[in-house]
Scaffold this motif. Structure first.
Motif, PDB file in Angstrom:
ATOM      1  N   LEU B 312       0.821  -1.208   0.000  1.00  0.00           N
ATOM      2  CA  LEU B 312       0.000   0.000   0.000  1.00  0.00           C
ATOM      3  C   LEU B 312       0.855   1.259   0.000  1.00  0.00           C
ATOM      4  N   ASP B 313       1.936   1.232   0.740  1.00  0.00           N
ATOM      5  CA  ASP B 313       2.719   2.445   0.917  1.00  0.00           C
ATOM      6  C   ASP B 313       4.074   2.321   0.222  1.00  0.00           C
ATOM      7  N   PRO B 314       4.226   3.019  -0.905  1.00  0.00           N
ATOM      8  CA  PRO B 314       5.482   2.896  -1.649  1.00  0.00           C
ATOM      9  C   PRO B 314       6.700   3.291  -0.825  1.00  0.00           C
ATOM     10  N   ARG B 315       6.499   4.138   0.181  1.00  0.00           N
ATOM     11  CA  ARG B 315       7.657   4.536   0.987  1.00  0.00           C
ATOM     12  C   ARG B 315       8.196   3.360   1.774  1.00  0.00           C
ATOM     13  N   ARG B 317       7.576   0.090   0.715  1.00  0.00           N
ATOM     14  CA  ARG B 317       7.898  -0.911  -0.295  1.00  0.00           C
ATOM     15  C   ARG B 317       9.325  -0.762  -0.787  1.00  0.00           C
ATOM     16  N   LEU B 318       9.738   0.468  -0.998  1.00  0.00           N
ATOM     17  CA  LEU B 318      11.007   0.677  -1.676  1.00  0.00           C
ATOM     18  C   LEU B 318      12.195   0.754  -0.731  1.00  0.00           C
TER      19      LEU B 318
END
Ligand SMILES: Nc1ncnc2c1ncn2[C@@H]1O[C@H](COP(=O)(O)OP(=O)(O)O)[C@@H](O)[C@H]1O
Ligand code: SF4
Ligand SMILES: [Mg+2]
Lengths: 343, 319
Positions: B312-315, B317-318
């Motif tokens: 949900l949260d790319p911050r 994920r990456l």
């Protein structure tokens, strides 16, 4: 007719503590392609006055008039305002990290903006346009970075993304609310330069909000100095820097590094701005003003023409005659110096 | 992310292992007279001893435990004491019922909770907000067994008395009898479970949404000239859902292990009711089997929540 004409804008909020009078009587005109700066300490009503124009100040009670290209913004309905927001009045804000949606790719956010105002643009064309805009604002490898998330950019780059997005549909007016305040000093000038470049290319008018007179000196035609929700002084950039009338402007200029006088010592204005809940009827600056005299404590001065120049206004009871005002200043400086002598 | 997942999975296995030990330990520390009960009142000590032997209860605890673990690793959770049915078989019968209950209810409570929460947040302190808050608090403070009984009383008992035999009094109708019958049997249990949880989700969504609507990026979305609907749903709700999804995973994980109260009130032979019955009969293999399954569901749900969070949260994920 000017692009934007603001007359006697008043904005207040009902809060549990009482009515907050955030803006009290703001008037100015802004022509196409020109830049107007609104300067003032934090809390002086700069953001509220601009955000209330497009209905972004929720819960605000707004009176006065604001005419944008012949449209009365304050009576426009939500549908009309939506067509103006973004498409004709773009906005960028102080903190580019929190102003971009953390969950969406920057390209997506720009495409959304483009297509919100013109459905006939294909997704593909919008993407190409987004990449083109990103490279216009100076983002290297714009085509590859379009799929990145905001947190993958540096502060200055993020603000460039915000600028690219706000300018993507070529608005007539860009409201830049402290666009460089959150950035490193080194990138501030670059971001301002990007704004000016797009302004030149697209003929955009800009309202530049800042508390930094240094930023103002860079790129404004006219300047409005606000304090406690009121306009203190309004003048061309030249006049404001070299022939200012208002003691508050004087204080702001004295706190600029370049004007610090002896060495690098700055003299910020002592004291804090007053509360804007139930403000008393007096000059709001009186408690901090070195010139204050009895009248200042009894009556709130309205902006009036000073130095015989209709484009120069100041809300201060001091003499509107240039020579007299200069003498008063000289006396003030002299008494300050003698007061500092023993120390 | 992968390393984090592996660590979480290993930790989950450790937790499950500790739980099997705890269940075994508790069972044998507490006075247990399962052989006596099974043998009946008149049984001679010899009979009781025979039964103990047959159940393997005469072996030392550690040996029983190792035996259990060894078989469990081969997919055999043992046989229940009373009918000698494989525990996996008993669980396989109960699981669809619990799943029907949990998944069906989750759809209802998510729809009610998220919709109400969003409405409350979009019109804070309005009539709608106050009404929905009152609604939420009412069900929030309602014990679910009481809610179940109230629903049974009014919707089953009263209706049936007045000649409207719409709802069955309880029990389960498998999907093979047709989705209509299935849903009819499930609807009161669903409501019992969902209304209480919908209250929690209304509060959760409201506060999460209120936070998000104050965010700068929501102001940006408005300043772009997007429709209010798009601002609220695409920009607001998208972020506000993250804590909701987290809570949802945890709740669902717990429910899949058995919904004791609701299953009992509505005589649904799901995992919850089965384990309660097993406890009253001291049927150790069934208890252990269901407890392990329930724990596994919770552990898995927690891992999935972390994965969902990252998706949900790319911050997250990456990184
Ligand atoms: N939604 C609101 N409710 C009540 N007061 C507000 C609200 N928004 C701003 N204000 C008040 O209005 C005044 C001006 O705020 P603002 O325009 O943000 O100042 P600036 O941008 O100059 O720093 C402040 O005193 C602030 O507390
Ligand atoms: S009106 Fe009086 S107090 Fe206010 S700025 Fe002028 S001199 Fe100072
Ligand atoms: Mg501001």
């Amino acid at each position: 007719m000017s692009l934007l004409e603001i007359r006697d804008l008043e904005v207040s909020f009902n809060t549990p503590d009482g009515v907050v009078r955030a803006v009290r009587g703001l008037s100015f005109d802004l022509d196409r392609g020109k830049t107007l700066a609104i300067v003032g300490e934090s809390g002086s009503g700069k953001s509220v006055s601009t955000q209330s124009l497009t209905g972004l100040s929720r819960g605000a009670h707004v009176t006065g008039s604001a005419t944008f290209d012949g449209i009365d913004l304050l009576t426009a309905d939500e549908h009309q305002l939506r067509g103006i927001r973004g498409a004709r009045i773009g906005m960028i804000f102080q903190d580019p990290l929190s102003s971009l949606h953390p969950y969406y790719r920057v390209g997506w956010q720009i495409v959304e903006m483009i297509r919100a105002h013109d459905r006939s643009v294909s997704k593909r064309a919008a993407r190409d346009r987004a990449a083109q805009l990103l490279s216009m604002v100076g983002i290297p490898h714009a085509k590859d970075r379009i799929g990145d998330f905001p947190h993958q950019f540096s502060g200055g780059m993020r603000q460039r993304v915000m600028i690219a997005m706000a300018m993507s549909v070529e608005p007539d007016l860009l409201i830049a609310d402290e666009p460089t305040t959150a950035l490193d000093v080194t990138v501030q000038a670059q971001v301002l330069a990007v704004m000016r470049k797009l302004q030149d290319e697209m003929g955009t008018a800009i309202i530049l909000i800042t508390h930094d007179l240094g930023v103002v000196a860079e790129m404004s035609d006219e300047i409005v100095v606000m304090y406690a929700g009121q306009v203190m002084e309004r003048a061309s950039r030249r006049d404001l820097f070299y022939r200012h009338h208002h003691p508050y402007t004087e204080g702001l200029l004295a706190s600029l590094p370049a004007q610090g006088g002896k060495g690098t010592r700055l003299s910020p204005i002592k004291g804090t701005p007053p509360s804007s809940i139930n403000p008393p009827d007096r000059c709001p600056f009186a408690p901090r003003c070195p010139y204050a005299f009895d009248k200042c404590w009894r009556e709130n001065p309205l902006p009036r023409v000073v130095f015989g120049d209709p484009s120069h206004q100041s809300a201060c009871w001091l003499s509107t005659d240039e020579a007299t005002r200069r003498e008063e200043r000289a006396r003030m400086v002299a008494s300050k110096l003698s007061a500092e002598e023993p120390a | 992310m992968i390393r984090f997942l592996i660590r979480r999975i290993l930790l989950g296995i450790l937790v499950l292992w500790l739980i099997t030990m705890a269940v075994f330990g508790l069972f044998f520390v507490a006075p247990n007279n399962v052989a006596r009960t099974m043998a009946g009142r008149q049984a001679t000590p010899q009979t009781v001893e025979l039964i103990r032997e047959r159940l393997g209860l005469d072996q030392p605890v550690w040996k029983q435990y190792l035996d259990f673990i060894w078989k469990a690793l081969h997919g055999n959770l043992g046989y229940d004491y009373y009918y000698q049915l494989p525990v996996t078989h008993i669980m396989a019968q109960a699981l669809p019922i619990t799943l029907s209950l949990a998944l069906g209810a989750s759809v209802i409570w998510l729809i009610i909770g998220v919709t109400n929460g969003v409405l409350s947040a979009v019109y804070p302190r309005s009539f709608i907000d106050r009404g929905l808050t009152a609604f939420a608090l009412f069900f929030y403070s309602f014990p679910s067994f009481l809610l179940g009984l109230v629903l049974l009383y009014f919707i089953y008992y009263k209706l049936t008395l007045s000649g409207l035999r719409w709802f069955p009094p309880g029990g389960y109708a498998p999907l093979s009898q047709g989705p209509g019958q299935w849903a009819l049997h499930m609807i009161l249990p669903w409501l019992t479970l969902a209304l209480v949880l919908a209250a929690t989700y209304t509060r959760l969504t409201r506060s999460s949404m209120l936070d998000v609507l104050g965010e700068d990026y929501v102001r940006t979305a408005r300043s772009k000239g997007l429709s209010e609907r798009r601002v609220v749903l695409r920009h607001g709700l998208r972020s506000a859902l993250t804590p909701v999804v987290t809570q949802f995973g945890i709740d669902l994980g717990q429910l899949i292990g058995g919904v004791v109260v609701t299953e009992t009130v509505f005589s649904l032979p799901g995992l919850g009711k089965t384990v309660i019955d097993a406890i009253t009969r001291q049927d150790l293999p069934v208890i252990v089997g269901i407890v392990i399954f329930a724990s596994a569901a919770v552990v898995t749900a927690n891992i999935l929540v972390d994965v969902a969070y990252a998706l949900l949260d790319p911050r997250v994920r990456l990184h």
